[in-house]
Design an enzyme around this catalytic site. Sequence first.
Site, PDB file in Angstrom:
ATOM      1  N   GLY A 129       9.281  14.689  11.029  1.00 22.41           N
ATOM      2  CA  GLY A 129       9.112  16.132  11.112  1.00 22.41           C
ATOM      3  C   GLY A 129       7.721  16.543  11.526  1.00 22.41           C
ATOM      4  N   LYS A 157      -4.553  34.699 -14.786  1.00 25.68           N
ATOM      5  CA  LYS A 157      -3.375  33.839 -14.907  1.00 25.68           C
ATOM      6  C   LYS A 157      -2.970  33.688 -16.375  1.00 25.68           C
ATOM      7  CE  LYS A 157      -2.189  29.361 -12.915  1.00 25.68           C
ATOM      8  NZ  LYS A 157      -2.814  28.240 -12.224  1.00 25.68           N
ATOM      9  N   LEU A 193       5.302  14.062 -10.568  1.00 21.99           N
ATOM     10  CA  LEU A 193       6.154  15.251 -10.442  1.00 21.99           C
ATOM     11  C   LEU A 193       6.124  15.762  -9.015  1.00 21.99           C
ATOM     12  CD1 LEU A 193       4.785  17.173 -13.563  1.00 21.99           C
ATOM     13  CD2 LEU A 193       6.689  15.551 -13.476  1.00 21.99           C
ATOM     14  N   CYS A 205      -0.992  17.499  -2.619  1.00 22.41           N
ATOM     15  CA  CYS A 205      -1.126  16.133  -3.140  1.00 22.41           C
ATOM     16  C   CYS A 205      -1.370  15.106  -2.040  1.00 22.41           C
ATOM     17  CB  CYS A 205       0.114  15.782  -3.943  1.00 22.41           C
ATOM     18  SG  CYS A 205       0.342  16.915  -5.318  1.00 22.41           S
ATOM     19  N   LYS A 254      -1.279   5.743  -9.261  1.00 24.95           N
ATOM     20  CA  LYS A 254      -1.003   7.088  -8.754  1.00 24.95           C
ATOM     21  C   LYS A 254      -1.439   7.245  -7.289  1.00 24.95           C
ATOM     22  CE  LYS A 254      -0.204  11.252  -8.128  1.00 24.95           C
ATOM     23  NZ  LYS A 254       0.418  12.388  -8.675  1.00 24.95           N
ATOM     24  N   LEU A 280      11.865   8.847   4.796  1.00 25.12           N
ATOM     25  CA  LEU A 280      11.931   8.458   6.206  1.00 25.12           C
ATOM     26  C   LEU A 280      12.424   9.641   7.033  1.00 25.12           C
ATOM     27  CD1 LEU A 280      13.310   4.788   6.233  1.00 25.12           C
ATOM     28  CD2 LEU A 280      10.972   5.567   6.654  1.00 25.12           C
ATOM     29  N   GLU A 315       6.796  18.965  -6.624  1.00 24.46           N
ATOM     30  CA  GLU A 315       6.987  20.410  -6.699  1.00 24.46           C
ATOM     31  C   GLU A 315       8.420  20.711  -6.286  1.00 24.46           C
ATOM     32  OE1 GLU A 315       3.960  22.754  -4.795  1.00 24.46           O
ATOM     33  OE2 GLU A 315       2.398  21.447  -5.586  1.00 24.46           O
ATOM     34  N   ARG A 323      -0.211  25.468   0.213  1.00 22.94           N
ATOM     35  CA  ARG A 323      -1.456  24.724   0.420  1.00 22.94           C
ATOM     36  C   ARG A 323      -1.211  23.555   1.387  1.00 22.94           C
ATOM     37  NH1 ARG A 323      -3.083  23.761  -5.703  1.00 22.94           N
ATOM     38  NH2 ARG A 323      -0.849  23.354  -5.749  1.00 22.94           N
TER      39      ARG A 323
HETATM   40  C1  UGA Z   1       4.170  14.294  -4.232  1.00 22.29           C
HETATM   41  C2  UGA Z   1       4.856  13.034  -4.764  1.00 22.29           C
HETATM   42  O1  UGA Z   1       6.164  12.898  -4.200  1.00 22.29           O
HETATM   43  C3  UGA Z   1       4.978  13.082  -6.285  1.00 22.29           C
HETATM   44  O2  UGA Z   1       5.529  11.862  -6.767  1.00 22.29           O
HETATM   45  C4  UGA Z   1       3.570  13.290  -6.879  1.00 22.29           C
HETATM   46  O3  UGA Z   1       3.619  13.397  -8.286  1.00 22.29           O
HETATM   47  C5  UGA Z   1       2.967  14.568  -6.306  1.00 22.29           C
HETATM   48  O4  UGA Z   1       2.903  14.459  -4.875  1.00 22.29           O
HETATM   49  C6  UGA Z   1       1.592  14.732  -6.892  1.00 22.29           C
HETATM   50  O5  UGA Z   1       0.711  13.939  -6.561  1.00 22.29           O
HETATM   51  O6  UGA Z   1       1.388  15.562  -7.786  1.00 22.29           O
HETATM   52  P1  UGA Z   1       4.948  16.804  -3.675  1.00 22.29           P
HETATM   53  O7  UGA Z   1       3.578  17.005  -3.131  1.00 22.29           O
HETATM   54  O8  UGA Z   1       5.513  17.826  -4.587  1.00 22.29           O
HETATM   55  O9  UGA Z   1       5.002  15.412  -4.503  1.00 22.29           O
HETATM   56  O10 UGA Z   1       5.912  16.692  -2.448  1.00 22.29           O
HETATM   57  P2  UGA Z   1       6.848  15.612  -1.745  1.00 22.29           P
HETATM   58  O11 UGA Z   1       8.258  15.926  -2.044  1.00 22.29           O
HETATM   59  O12 UGA Z   1       6.399  14.245  -2.015  1.00 22.29           O
HETATM   60  O13 UGA Z   1       6.590  15.981  -0.206  1.00 22.29           O
HETATM   61  C7  UGA Z   1       5.267  15.924   0.349  1.00 22.29           C
HETATM   62  C8  UGA Z   1       5.294  16.297   1.803  1.00 22.29           C
HETATM   63  O14 UGA Z   1       5.887  15.272   2.584  1.00 22.29           O
HETATM   64  C9  UGA Z   1       6.061  17.578   2.144  1.00 22.29           C
HETATM   65  O15 UGA Z   1       5.332  18.322   3.083  1.00 22.29           O
HETATM   66  C10 UGA Z   1       7.352  17.076   2.749  1.00 22.29           C
HETATM   67  O16 UGA Z   1       7.927  17.985   3.648  1.00 22.29           O
HETATM   68  C11 UGA Z   1       6.861  15.824   3.469  1.00 22.29           C
HETATM   69  N1  UGA Z   1       7.906  14.805   3.680  1.00 22.29           N
HETATM   70  C12 UGA Z   1       8.501  14.197   2.625  1.00 22.29           C
HETATM   71  C13 UGA Z   1       8.244  14.441   4.969  1.00 22.29           C
HETATM   72  O17 UGA Z   1       7.705  14.968   5.963  1.00 22.29           O
HETATM   73  N2  UGA Z   1       9.198  13.465   5.158  1.00 22.29           N
HETATM   74  C14 UGA Z   1       9.805  12.855   4.118  1.00 22.29           C
HETATM   75  O18 UGA Z   1      10.658  11.969   4.358  1.00 22.29           O
HETATM   76  C15 UGA Z   1       9.454  13.229   2.822  1.00 22.29           C
END
Ligand code: UGA
Length: 459
Positions: free
Chosen positions: A269, A35, A152, A276, A220, A266, A154, A343
């Site tokens: 799905g 990497k 953050l 995370c 966090k 909300l 992704e 993942r």
């Molecule tokens: C999440 C947090 O949102 C970030 O604030 C945090 O920094 C990050 O983890 C981390 O700990 O590093 P992320 O894992 O990138 O970020 O993704 P999210 O956008 O939060 O979505 C997580 C999962 O929840 C996805 O599978 C998404 O499809 C699902 N999701 C999200 C739902 O099923 N319904 C929703 O309403 C929102």
Amino acid sequence: MKLSVIGAGYVGLTTAACLAQIGHDVFCSESDLEKLAKLQNGEMPIFEPYLELVIKLTQRANRLRFGSTEDAIAWGEALFICVGTPPLPNGDADLSAIEGVARAIAKRASGYRLVIEKSTVPVQTGAQLRRHLSVHRANGLKYDVASNPEFLREGTSVEDFLHPDRVVIGVDSPRAAEILRGIYAPIIQQQFTCPLHSQCPKHKSPLFLVTDTNSAELIKHASNSFLAMKISFINMVANLCEAVGADVNKVAQGMGMDPRIGSAFLNPGIGFGGFCFPKDVQAFIRIAEKSGCDFTLLKEVERINQHRVEHFVEKLRKELWILRGKRIGVWGLAFKPDTDDIRFAPALAIIRQLLSEGANIQAYDPQAMDKCRSELPEITYCSDLYRAAEGAEAILLLTEWSEFLTADWGRLSTLVERPVVLDGRNALRREEVIANGFQYLGIGGVSEGTLSASSMVEV
Ligand code: UGA
């Protein structure tokens, strides 16, 4: 300021590039030599919107370089630890990489260093780090330890870093607070050259919260667990909607109008995935257990989420009856759109279940197929969404990439064997899908072949 970032994963790479973008001189290290070689050759190890651009810009300005952990330790006055903390089989976070970095810092660094945990860690990791540095330090090292959790997402990590809602720092000395305040000053004041917008949308200044280290660590884990709880809550409401004949989209819309609840997170799905939420919920449960607190609430959040896969597959079984030998078109593999990260992706769990029942899977994802090939060699990878639909007895939308939302349903109706769509994210334009002769099955009562009265009444 001369800063080092140790670990070039999603968090480390974004942190390094963005800290360089706001004016710091950054050294980013990576222990995976393959990497590291990629990064040194200007190749991207991951797909993350705008990250490549920021890396190129900052390298051109000579403010970002990649190399070894040893060189990173020697470089920065402040060292951001961004190494992985994957889950152990018992749900605890594996902190061995953090320990390894702490030991290397203790052995090699001299003078003063601010050691900053940015990786998500259990509460009291800062205290452990402090003890570890004290026990193993050589060369008269003086140090502070701080927590600076990342928020953050992704897919939007560059935007989230440069235009955050909040910056949280957990410190136990005025010196550490002052250094971190200096590092983040351009972000707090929103004064830097923004690589994303020619004119930044009017962002309100981010809130800057200073706490002790333990509280910052808890912020966090508590934040991620709370968001996961919101998702599991709406998924249970979706189940109830299916049982009583209501429309979860409308229920979520109505709930979200209350500012105390808010409409974000909300969306019902197939459940939350990624590296995370699943691991952070698990780790938080374990931290609570070890501290004598029974956080059963979060165990339910986890259980509800795990059940989403079976719930979705059962919908397909109900429709197709026997899955053996059936051709299924899968749209989306990544755990969410705008990332190639697979993942803990619910899509993969669903595909594995379908394969175990003898279905033939033909899948398409705009970014995640390369990462998926070695995990799931037994499925057919297609060049676009239409190929994935050819001859299919059902199309499953598992990740809501924007290109799926604008698909040509007229064309699709001529390609499929049977016009059935299971929308695992309630993201498709249902009316359009139905108008083209498809049977539409969504989540939480959003499933009728004809429009339900509730969906036609606008609020
Ligand atoms: C999440 C947090 O949102 C970030 O604030 C945090 O920094 C990050 O983890 C981390 O700990 O590093 P992320 O894992 O990138 O970020 O993704 P999210 O956008 O939060 O979505 C997580 C999962 O929840 C996805 O599978 C998404 O499809 C699902 N999701 C999200 C739902 O099923 N319904 C929703 O309403 C929102």
